[in-house]
Design a protein around this motif. Structure first.
Motif, PDB file in Angstrom:
ATOM      1  N   SER A  18       0.810  -1.213   0.000  1.00 21.26           N
ATOM      2  CA  SER A  18       0.000   0.000   0.000  1.00 21.26           C
ATOM      3  C   SER A  18       0.846   1.266   0.000  1.00 21.26           C
ATOM      4  CB  SER A  18      -0.929   0.004   1.213  1.00 21.26           C
ATOM      5  OG  SER A  18      -0.167  -0.005   2.395  1.00 21.26           O
ATOM      6  N   GLY A  19       2.146   1.161   0.199  1.00 26.69           N
ATOM      7  CA  GLY A  19       2.997   2.331   0.201  1.00 26.69           C
ATOM      8  C   GLY A  19       3.081   3.027   1.546  1.00 26.69           C
ATOM      9  N   PHE A  20       2.490   2.466   2.569  1.00 23.55           N
ATOM     10  CA  PHE A  20       2.519   3.058   3.896  1.00 23.55           C
ATOM     11  C   PHE A  20       3.510   2.310   4.772  1.00 23.55           C
ATOM     12  CE2 PHE A  20      -1.824   3.959   2.426  1.00 23.55           C
ATOM     13  CZ  PHE A  20      -1.803   5.337   2.525  1.00 23.55           C
ATOM     14  N   SER A  21       4.082   3.044   5.713  1.00 24.55           N
ATOM     15  CA  SER A  21       4.944   2.401   6.699  1.00 24.55           C
ATOM     16  C   SER A  21       4.423   2.745   8.088  1.00 24.55           C
ATOM     17  CB  SER A  21       6.393   2.872   6.544  1.00 24.55           C
ATOM     18  OG  SER A  21       6.506   4.220   6.923  1.00 24.55           O
ATOM     19  N   ASP A  22       4.774   1.957   9.064  1.00 21.87           N
ATOM     20  CA  ASP A  22       4.290   2.202  10.424  1.00 21.87           C
ATOM     21  C   ASP A  22       4.851   3.491  11.007  1.00 21.87           C
ATOM     22  OD1 ASP A  22       2.820  -0.096  10.340  1.00 21.87           O
ATOM     23  OD2 ASP A  22       4.366  -1.332  11.304  1.00 21.87           O
ATOM     24  N   ALA A  23       6.031   3.896  10.574  1.00 17.90           N
ATOM     25  CA  ALA A  23       6.681   5.085  11.127  1.00 17.90           C
ATOM     26  C   ALA A  23       5.910   6.364  10.805  1.00 17.90           C
ATOM     27  CB  ALA A  23       8.109   5.197  10.607  1.00 17.90           C
ATOM     28  N   GLN A  24       5.188   6.416   9.707  1.00 15.83           N
ATOM     29  CA  GLN A  24       4.494   7.644   9.357  1.00 15.83           C
ATOM     30  C   GLN A  24       3.245   7.874  10.199  1.00 15.83           C
ATOM     31  OE1 GLN A  24       3.780   6.362   5.270  1.00 15.83           O
ATOM     32  NE2 GLN A  24       1.665   7.006   5.507  1.00 15.83           N
ATOM     33  N   PHE A  25       2.805   6.888  10.942  1.00 11.56           N
ATOM     34  CA  PHE A  25       1.637   7.048  11.804  1.00 11.56           C
ATOM     35  C   PHE A  25       2.006   7.328  13.255  1.00 11.56           C
ATOM     36  CE2 PHE A  25       0.128   4.383   8.284  1.00 11.56           C
ATOM     37  CZ  PHE A  25      -0.833   5.240   7.786  1.00 11.56           C
ATOM     38  N   GLU A  26       3.291   7.383  13.564  1.00  7.84           N
ATOM     39  CA  GLU A  26       3.738   7.713  14.914  1.00  7.84           C
ATOM     40  C   GLU A  26       3.778   9.232  15.059  1.00  7.84           C
ATOM     41  OE1 GLU A  26       7.498   5.885  15.542  1.00  7.84           O
ATOM     42  OE2 GLU A  26       6.721   3.868  15.280  1.00  7.84           O
ATOM     43  N   GLU A  27       3.334   9.706  16.217  1.00  8.12           N
ATOM     44  CA  GLU A  27       3.361  11.140  16.461  1.00  8.12           C
ATOM     45  C   GLU A  27       4.766  11.575  16.815  1.00  8.12           C
ATOM     46  OE1 GLU A  27       0.596  13.145  18.932  1.00  8.12           O
ATOM     47  OE2 GLU A  27      -0.992  11.729  18.471  1.00  8.12           O
ATOM     48  N   PRO A  28       5.235  12.701  16.246  1.00 10.49           N
ATOM     49  CA  PRO A  28       6.554  13.205  16.624  1.00 10.49           C
ATOM     50  C   PRO A  28       6.500  13.741  18.056  1.00 10.49           C
ATOM     51  CG  PRO A  28       5.470  14.742  15.153  1.00 10.49           C
ATOM     52  CD  PRO A  28       4.605  13.520  15.235  1.00 10.49           C
ATOM     53  N   PRO A  29       7.640  13.840  18.713  1.00  9.03           N
ATOM     54  CA  PRO A  29       7.619  14.369  20.085  1.00  9.03           C
ATOM     55  C   PRO A  29       7.118  15.820  20.091  1.00  9.03           C
ATOM     56  CG  PRO A  29       9.868  14.153  19.267  1.00  9.03           C
ATOM     57  CD  PRO A  29       8.968  13.512  18.260  1.00  9.03           C
ATOM     58  N   ILE A  30       6.477  16.191  21.182  1.00  7.41           N
ATOM     59  CA  ILE A  30       5.896  17.521  21.304  1.00  7.41           C
ATOM     60  C   ILE A  30       7.016  18.547  21.435  1.00  7.41           C
ATOM     61  CG2 ILE A  30       4.471  19.015  22.732  1.00  7.41           C
ATOM     62  CD1 ILE A  30       2.940  16.545  23.591  1.00  7.41           C
ATOM     63  N   LYS A  31       6.966  19.557  20.569  1.00  3.80           N
ATOM     64  CA  LYS A  31       7.936  20.646  20.628  1.00  3.80           C
ATOM     65  C   LYS A  31       7.206  21.881  21.144  1.00  3.80           C
ATOM     66  CE  LYS A  31      11.270  23.211  17.983  1.00  3.80           C
ATOM     67  NZ  LYS A  31      11.723  23.632  16.678  1.00  3.80           N
ATOM     68  N   ILE A  32       7.650  22.393  22.257  1.00  2.00           N
ATOM     69  CA  ILE A  32       6.998  23.541  22.881  1.00  2.00           C
ATOM     70  C   ILE A  32       7.637  24.821  22.340  1.00  2.00           C
ATOM     71  CG2 ILE A  32       6.488  24.710  25.048  1.00  2.00           C
ATOM     72  CD1 ILE A  32       6.657  21.971  26.407  1.00  2.00           C
TER      73      ILE A  32
END
Length: 114
Positions: free
Chosen positions: A22-36
């Protein structure tokens, strides 16, 4: 059920190819760490504090608690205080709710200063 086959690869080798890729990877659905955005929050605090001081000083001139010889500074102080107070209070509110993790609020809602 996925079907696997051997397919030709550009380096004349063979590799296992899936038909349902499908062209998707699991890494693209992980949220990046919150940057304040600390700079934007500090600017919002500055605008809030200075705007509050200007609004209070303008209100004290209107009510007569400060000598009326400063009445020529009344409207500029109130207008400038309002212009500074509103965005400062708005962004502090967003930062507070994002810190408390209220649904619908995020630090991404506060624009970053670069």
């Amino acid at each position: 059920m996925s079907r696997l086959r051997f397919g030709r690869h550009h380096d004349d080798g063979y590799r296992l190819v899936s038909n349902d890729d499908s062209g998707f990877s699991d890494a693209q659905f992980e949220e990046p760490p919150i940057k304040i955005p600390w700079k934007a929050i500090s600017l919002a605090v500055f605008l809030f504090v200075v705007g509050t001081i200007l609004l209070i000083a303008g209100s004290l001139i209107v009510t007569g608690h400060i000598d009326t010889k400063y009445s020529d500074r009344l409207w500029p102080m109130i207008v400038l205080g309002g212009i500074m107070f509103l965005p400062g209070a708005y962004h502090i509110r967003i930062a507070y709710y994002a810190y408390k993790e209220y649904p619908g609020f995020s630090f991404n809602d506060i624009p970053e200063l670069d």
